[in-house]
Design a protein around this motif. Structure first.
Motif, short mmCIF file in Angstrom:
data_model
loop_
_atom_site.label_atom_id
_atom_site.label_comp_id
_atom_site.label_asym_id
_atom_site.label_seq_id
_atom_site.Cartn_x
_atom_site.Cartn_y
_atom_site.Cartn_z
N SER A 66 1.84 -14.63 -7.89
CA SER A 66 2.68 -15.21 -8.94
C SER A 66 4.07 -14.58 -8.89
N ASP A 67 5.09 -15.38 -9.19
CA ASP A 67 6.47 -14.87 -9.22
C ASP A 67 6.79 -14.14 -10.52
N ARG A 68 5.92 -14.25 -11.51
CA ARG A 68 6.16 -13.58 -12.79
C ARG A 68 5.62 -12.15 -12.72
N THR A 69 6.49 -11.21 -12.98
CA THR A 69 6.10 -9.80 -12.94
C THR A 69 5.73 -9.31 -14.34
N LEU A 70 4.90 -8.30 -14.40
CA LEU A 70 4.48 -7.70 -15.67
C LEU A 70 5.29 -6.43 -15.91
N GLU A 71 5.87 -6.33 -17.10
CA GLU A 71 6.66 -5.15 -17.46
C GLU A 71 5.73 -4.00 -17.86
N TYR A 128 15.78 5.49 -2.09
CA TYR A 128 15.73 4.03 -2.26
C TYR A 128 14.79 3.70 -3.41
N LYS A 129 14.77 2.45 -3.81
CA LYS A 129 13.79 1.98 -4.80
C LYS A 129 13.54 0.48 -4.64
N VAL A 130 12.44 0.05 -5.19
CA VAL A 130 12.05 -1.36 -5.13
C VAL A 130 12.81 -2.13 -6.21
N MET A 131 13.40 -3.28 -5.85
CA MET A 131 14.02 -4.14 -6.85
C MET A 131 12.92 -4.90 -7.59
N PRO A 132 12.82 -4.73 -8.91
CA PRO A 132 11.70 -5.31 -9.66
C PRO A 132 11.51 -6.81 -9.43
N SER A 135 9.63 -7.69 -6.19
CA SER A 135 8.30 -7.14 -5.91
C SER A 135 7.27 -8.21 -5.53
N PRO A 136 7.29 -9.43 -6.11
CA PRO A 136 6.35 -10.46 -5.62
C PRO A 136 6.56 -10.80 -4.15
N ASN A 137 7.83 -10.90 -3.73
CA ASN A 137 8.11 -11.19 -2.32
C ASN A 137 7.67 -10.06 -1.41
N ILE A 138 7.81 -8.82 -1.89
CA ILE A 138 7.37 -7.67 -1.09
C ILE A 138 5.86 -7.73 -0.89
N LEU A 139 5.13 -8.03 -1.97
CA LEU A 139 3.67 -8.13 -1.86
C LEU A 139 3.28 -9.29 -0.95
N ARG A 140 4.02 -10.37 -1.05
CA ARG A 140 3.69 -11.57 -0.29
C ARG A 140 4.02 -11.42 1.20
N GLU A 141 5.14 -10.77 1.52
CA GLU A 141 5.62 -10.73 2.90
C GLU A 141 5.39 -9.39 3.60
N ILE A 142 5.32 -8.30 2.83
CA ILE A 142 5.20 -6.97 3.45
C ILE A 142 3.92 -6.27 3.04
N GLY A 143 3.63 -6.28 1.75
CA GLY A 143 2.49 -5.53 1.24
C GLY A 143 2.95 -4.28 0.52
N THR A 144 2.03 -3.44 0.17
CA THR A 144 2.37 -2.24 -0.58
C THR A 144 2.80 -1.07 0.32
N ASP A 145 2.58 -1.17 1.61
CA ASP A 145 2.94 -0.08 2.52
C ASP A 145 4.33 -0.30 3.11
N TYR A 146 5.30 -0.60 2.23
CA TYR A 146 6.67 -0.88 2.68
C TYR A 146 7.36 0.36 3.22
N LYS A 147 6.89 1.54 2.84
CA LYS A 147 7.52 2.78 3.33
C LYS A 147 7.39 2.91 4.84
N ASP A 148 6.18 2.68 5.36
CA ASP A 148 5.96 2.82 6.80
C ASP A 148 6.33 1.55 7.57
#
Length: 302
Positions: A66-71, A128-132, A135-148
């Protein structure tokens, strides 16, 4: 969700027991009630998700993000939704030759080749930091292991790509700030397209081959000696100029004395000196004689 699953299992067991004899059937009703209660509690618990401060939650239902993020705080969601949290605080990734300082064990420094073919070893920290919103695009295209997957390889590659424009001595001394600014802009643009914000790039250490270090130190020492000698020469020139002015003043004074004083002036200066002596409280002065050729006679009572 686990509680709801347990409740469903209990309902299945209860329905199975209801088909047995009467004595077992008496327990089936209680199991059914308990199963329904567990299902309701599990559904309610799964509908409320807590997101910690400095994080955002991304919802995924049956593989669809989902494109809607939870605060941060408590959020009511679909019980079947899987929530993945992302840290949106400032994070750092360090690559260092010192084993205890880097994110990876062992020597993780970046080794690059300069324009003159010398190997330069760079210790670096990336802030660095994740742009809130991304975050849906990061999960969709990269995943949670964006550091490596993103931070480490892009940083190392861009540093190597830009180091070839500088020679080793320039990287170590005059061009260090320019090099850091150049790689910052390059990495920042690349991070931004992937939902990451580069805050700062810190070159913690920059090591050159021992022979190059010795050459640089010798050059610096020579420059310092040259500056010291320049100061000494300037000081000597100023002192010589002072002595020349002083000598010229003495010569001018002697010239005036030899050509500009007449007999009348000398007699006037003599009278002034005699008056000064006469007014002294330590002596009495008697002036005897008259005329141009006679000298005064001074008699003291001491």
């Amino acid at each position: 969700m686990l509680i709801a699953i347990i409740g469903i299992v209990m309902l299945i067991i209860a329905f199975s027991l209801s088909k047995s004899n009467y004595q077992v059937y008496r327990y089936a009703t209680g199991i059914k009630v308990a199963g329904v209660a567990l299902i309701l509690i599990g559904a309610l618990a799964s509908s409320v998700v807590q997101v910690d401060a400095g994080e955002v939650g991304v919802q995924k239902l049956f593989g669809k993000v989902s494109d809607r993020t939870l605060e941060s705080g408590l959020n009511v969601v679909n019980p079947l939704v899987e929530v993945t949290t992302f840290n949106i605080k400032t994070q750092n990734y360090t690559m260092s030759a010192t084993h205890e300082q880097g994110d990876n064990q062992g020597d993780d420094a970046i080794r690059v080749l300069s324009s003159d073919g010398l190997e330069v070893v760079i210790d670096l920290t990336v802030l660095y930091k994740v742009m809130p919103a991304q975050s849906p695009n990061i999960l969709r295209e990269i995943g949670t292991d964006y550091k490596d997957i993103i931070v480490r390889p892009i940083t190392r590659t861009k540093i190597r790509d830009n180091a070839v424009y500088y020679d080793a001595v320039s990287l170590y001394s005059t061009k260090r700030e320019e090099f850091q600014s150049r790689i910052f802009k390059d990495i920042e643009a690349n991070f931004k397209t992937r939902g990451l914000l580069l805050e700062q790039l810190l070159i913690r250490n920059l090591n050159l081959p021992a022979s190059v270090k010795q050459t640089i130190e010798s050059k610096i020492n020579a420059e310092q000696e040259a500056q010291k000698m320049t100061f000494v020469l300037q000081k000597e020139k100023q002192e010589a100029e002072r002595k020349r002015v002083e000598a010229q003043g003495i010569a001018d004074y002697q010239q005036i004395l030899s050509t500009g004083l007449s007999d009348k002036q000398l007699q006037y200066e003599s009278i002034k000196a005699q008056q000064a002596i006469a007014t002294s409280p330590n002596s009495k002065v008697i002036i005897m004689g008259a005329g141009r050729g006679n000298m005064p006679l001074l008699i003291s009572d001491k």
